[in-house]
Scaffold this motif. Structure first.
Motif, PDB file in Angstrom:
ATOM      1  N   ALA A  50      -9.916   1.563   5.907  1.00  0.00           N
ATOM      2  CA  ALA A  50     -10.309   0.139   5.838  1.00  0.00           C
ATOM      3  C   ALA A  50     -10.870  -0.454   6.989  1.00  0.00           C
ATOM      4  N   LEU A  68      -7.829  -2.842  -0.677  1.00  0.00           N
ATOM      5  CA  LEU A  68      -6.822  -1.714  -0.014  1.00  0.00           C
ATOM      6  C   LEU A  68      -6.025  -1.021  -1.108  1.00  0.00           C
ATOM      7  N   PHE A  75      -5.454   2.699   6.021  1.00  0.00           N
ATOM      8  CA  PHE A  75      -5.918   1.733   6.758  1.00  0.00           C
ATOM      9  C   PHE A  75      -6.859   2.238   8.036  1.00  0.00           C
ATOM     10  N   VAL A 131       0.797  -1.332  -0.077  1.00  0.00           N
ATOM     11  CA  VAL A 131      -0.122   0.166   0.079  1.00  0.00           C
ATOM     12  C   VAL A 131       0.790   1.342  -0.065  1.00  0.00           C
TER      13      VAL A 131
END
Length: 181
Positions: A48, A67, A45, A23
């Protein structure tokens, strides 16, 4: 333990350990700045976790395409914010920057310069074509994974990548993307 198991339990840290590097690299390739990529990775994150109920895996059960789809949107928002910020700074009187002589800084600047050159080369492509190039060529996703990340059919991914390659071939002044990243 599958990615969805990690997302649904209190093991989100393991999911971060698995996917933070890809990522982060994807964010750097979209932003051409290591520090902005760090910020973007944190936001990815956080998003997410916030959107964990809507998580989507690829055929192998990986959350990486999902992601990277979030990362694509986060980096798009950061680039837009950076443009607005640069416009505001342009109106202010300039301040001389101090050079840092650390080797690490020099390497980072070289990396950022190369990525800006790549992004400039890609600027002639549509946003959708840029996203496909970033996911497949630069981040190494399969067509199927890129389709999951972008929420489009796999055939759409293939046609966008084909159009992008054709446009880039017509520009002999552009560098080979794989040598530049």
């Amino acid at each position: 333990m599958t990615d969805l198991d990690l997302l649904g339990r209190a093991a989100f840290g393991e999911l971060f350990r698995r996917y933070s590097r890809p990522v982060y690299n994807h964010c750097f390739r979209r932003l051409a700045s290591w520090s902005a990529a760090e910020d973007a990775t944190s936001i990815v994150f956080l998003e997410a976790w916030r959107r964990r109920e809507a998580a989507v895996t690829d055929a192998a059960g990986s959350l990486l395409p999902w992601l990277l789809g979030i990362a694509t949107n986060v980096t798009r928002n950061q680039r837009r914010a950076a443009r607005r910020y640069a416009t505001a700074l342009y109106r202010l009187p300039g301040v001389a920057a101090e050079a840092d002589h650390a080797e690490d800084v020099a390497e980072r600047l070289d990396d950022e310069r190369r990525m800006r050159h790549v992004l400039a080369a890609l600027s002639g492509l549509s946003r959708d074509e840029q996203d496909v190039v970033a996911l497949i060529v630069m981040s190494g996703l399969s067509y199927q994974q890129a389709a999951v990340a972008l929420g489009v059919p796999e055939g759409t991914v293939a046609s966008r990548l084909g159009r992008a390659k054709a446009r880039l071939r017509r520009r002999p002044d552009l560098l080979d993307l794989e040598r530049s990243t």
